[in-house]
Design a protein around this motif. Sequence first.
Motif, PDB file in Angstrom:
ATOM      1  N   GLN A   9     -12.246 -83.334 -26.055  1.00 37.87           N
ATOM      2  CA  GLN A   9     -11.681 -83.750 -27.336  1.00 37.87           C
ATOM      3  C   GLN A   9     -10.162 -83.896 -27.284  1.00 37.87           C
ATOM      4  O   GLN A   9      -9.571 -84.471 -28.192  1.00 37.87           O
ATOM      5  CB  GLN A   9     -12.057 -82.746 -28.423  1.00 37.87           C
ATOM      6  N   CYS A  10      -9.531 -83.347 -26.251  1.00 34.83           N
ATOM      7  CA  CYS A  10      -8.074 -83.384 -26.148  1.00 34.83           C
ATOM      8  C   CYS A  10      -7.599 -84.816 -25.920  1.00 34.83           C
ATOM      9  O   CYS A  10      -8.081 -85.508 -25.026  1.00 34.83           O
ATOM     10  CB  CYS A  10      -7.604 -82.489 -24.995  1.00 34.83           C
ATOM     11  N   THR A  11      -6.650 -85.251 -26.743  1.00 35.43           N
ATOM     12  CA  THR A  11      -6.101 -86.602 -26.619  1.00 35.43           C
ATOM     13  C   THR A  11      -4.822 -86.629 -25.782  1.00 35.43           C
ATOM     14  O   THR A  11      -4.196 -87.673 -25.662  1.00 35.43           O
ATOM     15  CB  THR A  11      -5.793 -87.202 -28.006  1.00 35.43           C
ATOM     16  N   SER A  12      -4.438 -85.495 -25.232  1.00 35.14           N
ATOM     17  CA  SER A  12      -3.222 -85.368 -24.415  1.00 35.14           C
ATOM     18  C   SER A  12      -1.960 -85.731 -25.179  1.00 35.14           C
ATOM     19  O   SER A  12      -0.994 -86.219 -24.596  1.00 35.14           O
ATOM     20  CB  SER A  12      -3.332 -86.218 -23.144  1.00 35.14           C
ATOM     21  N   CYS A  13      -1.951 -85.451 -26.466  1.00 35.08           N
ATOM     22  CA  CYS A  13      -0.781 -85.792 -27.281  1.00 35.08           C
ATOM     23  C   CYS A  13       0.385 -84.848 -27.024  1.00 35.08           C
ATOM     24  O   CYS A  13       1.515 -85.167 -27.359  1.00 35.08           O
ATOM     25  CB  CYS A  13      -1.146 -85.799 -28.758  1.00 35.08           C
ATOM     26  N   SER A  14       0.115 -83.669 -26.482  1.00 32.93           N
ATOM     27  CA  SER A  14       1.092 -82.633 -26.146  1.00 32.93           C
ATOM     28  C   SER A  14       1.735 -81.946 -27.357  1.00 32.93           C
ATOM     29  O   SER A  14       2.714 -81.232 -27.206  1.00 32.93           O
ATOM     30  CB  SER A  14       2.173 -83.145 -25.190  1.00 32.93           C
ATOM     31  N   ALA A  15       1.186 -82.119 -28.542  1.00 32.22           N
ATOM     32  CA  ALA A  15       1.747 -81.479 -29.738  1.00 32.22           C
ATOM     33  C   ALA A  15       1.705 -79.957 -29.632  1.00 32.22           C
ATOM     34  O   ALA A  15       2.595 -79.266 -30.128  1.00 32.22           O
ATOM     35  CB  ALA A  15       1.007 -81.934 -30.980  1.00 32.22           C
ATOM     36  N   CYS A  16       0.689 -79.431 -28.974  1.00 35.09           N
ATOM     37  CA  CYS A  16       0.497 -77.984 -28.914  1.00 35.09           C
ATOM     38  C   CYS A  16       1.422 -77.276 -27.925  1.00 35.09           C
ATOM     39  O   CYS A  16       1.860 -76.159 -28.174  1.00 35.09           O
ATOM     40  CB  CYS A  16      -0.951 -77.670 -28.549  1.00 35.09           C
ATOM     41  N   GLU A  17       1.698 -77.923 -26.819  1.00 36.18           N
ATOM     42  CA  GLU A  17       2.433 -77.252 -25.730  1.00 36.18           C
ATOM     43  C   GLU A  17       3.762 -76.633 -26.168  1.00 36.18           C
ATOM     44  O   GLU A  17       3.995 -75.451 -25.926  1.00 36.18           O
ATOM     45  CB  GLU A  17       2.631 -78.206 -24.557  1.00 36.18           C
ATOM     46  N   PRO A  18       4.652 -77.370 -26.824  1.00 28.16           N
ATOM     47  CA  PRO A  18       5.938 -76.758 -27.195  1.00 28.16           C
ATOM     48  C   PRO A  18       5.836 -75.751 -28.341  1.00 28.16           C
ATOM     49  O   PRO A  18       6.763 -74.973 -28.567  1.00 28.16           O
ATOM     50  CB  PRO A  18       6.809 -77.953 -27.593  1.00 28.16           C
ATOM     51  N   GLN A  19       4.722 -75.749 -29.057  1.00 23.05           N
ATOM     52  CA  GLN A  19       4.562 -74.841 -30.193  1.00 23.05           C
ATOM     53  C   GLN A  19       4.066 -73.455 -29.798  1.00 23.05           C
ATOM     54  O   GLN A  19       4.149 -72.517 -30.581  1.00 23.05           O
ATOM     55  CB  GLN A  19       3.603 -75.454 -31.210  1.00 23.05           C
ATOM     56  N   CYS A  20       3.546 -73.305 -28.603  1.00 26.24           N
ATOM     57  CA  CYS A  20       2.976 -72.030 -28.178  1.00 26.24           C
ATOM     58  C   CYS A  20       4.085 -71.017 -27.885  1.00 26.24           C
ATOM     59  O   CYS A  20       4.889 -71.208 -26.975  1.00 26.24           O
ATOM     60  CB  CYS A  20       2.106 -72.215 -26.936  1.00 26.24           C
ATOM     61  N   PRO A  21       4.134 -69.901 -28.635  1.00 25.87           N
ATOM     62  CA  PRO A  21       5.192 -68.909 -28.424  1.00 25.87           C
ATOM     63  C   PRO A  21       5.041 -68.135 -27.122  1.00 25.87           C
ATOM     64  O   PRO A  21       5.966 -67.449 -26.701  1.00 25.87           O
ATOM     65  CB  PRO A  21       5.064 -67.990 -29.635  1.00 25.87           C
ATOM     66  N   ASN A  22       3.883 -68.240 -26.485  1.00 21.55           N
ATOM     67  CA  ASN A  22       3.621 -67.484 -25.259  1.00 21.55           C
ATOM     68  C   ASN A  22       3.626 -68.348 -24.005  1.00 21.55           C
ATOM     69  O   ASN A  22       3.324 -67.857 -22.922  1.00 21.55           O
ATOM     70  CB  ASN A  22       2.263 -66.777 -25.369  1.00 21.55           C
ATOM     71  N   VAL A  23       3.944 -69.619 -24.153  1.00 23.67           N
ATOM     72  CA  VAL A  23       3.954 -70.572 -23.038  1.00 23.67           C
ATOM     73  C   VAL A  23       2.606 -70.516 -22.294  1.00 23.67           C
ATOM     74  O   VAL A  23       2.539 -70.516 -21.085  1.00 23.67           O
ATOM     75  CB  VAL A  23       5.148 -70.319 -22.082  1.00 23.67           C
ATOM     76  N   ALA A  24       1.526 -70.452 -23.078  1.00 28.24           N
ATOM     77  CA  ALA A  24       0.182 -70.350 -22.518  1.00 28.24           C
ATOM     78  C   ALA A  24      -0.478 -71.704 -22.323  1.00 28.24           C
ATOM     79  O   ALA A  24      -1.505 -71.806 -21.670  1.00 28.24           O
ATOM     80  CB  ALA A  24      -0.687 -69.486 -23.419  1.00 28.24           C
ATOM     81  N   ILE A  25       0.100 -72.759 -22.888  1.00 27.38           N
ATOM     82  CA  ILE A  25      -0.520 -74.085 -22.832  1.00 27.38           C
ATOM     83  C   ILE A  25       0.133 -74.912 -21.733  1.00 27.38           C
ATOM     84  O   ILE A  25       1.358 -74.951 -21.615  1.00 27.38           O
ATOM     85  CB  ILE A  25      -0.407 -74.791 -24.191  1.00 27.38           C
ATOM     86  N   PHE A  26      -0.710 -75.564 -20.950  1.00 26.22           N
ATOM     87  CA  PHE A  26      -0.220 -76.373 -19.832  1.00 26.22           C
ATOM     88  C   PHE A  26      -1.108 -77.597 -19.661  1.00 26.22           C
ATOM     89  O   PHE A  26      -2.251 -77.618 -20.123  1.00 26.22           O
ATOM     90  CB  PHE A  26      -0.187 -75.544 -18.544  1.00 26.22           C
TER      91      PHE A  26
END
Length: 73
Positions: A9-26
């Motif tokens: 389902q991920c569209t690779s928009c990258s909206a989530c990556e910079p919002q993660c306070p734990n740098v858990a998204i890659f």
Amino acid sequence: MAYRIVGSQCTSCSACEPQCPNVAIFEKGGVFAIDPAKCTECIGHFDQPQCVAVCPVDGTCVIDNSVPRARAA
């Protein structure tokens, strides 16, 4: 529990990556993923997980039931 991203389902928009306070998204293989060892469900940072809040596709960032629930420090 940590959150996970449903890759199909991920569209690779990258909206989530910079919002993660734990740098858990890659980014992995053209889609984004969450490192369960780093994900705290945003407990102690925000009232709701930021990946869920900013993802434009409902149901893409979901709880990973295979990982123990995060606890506030």
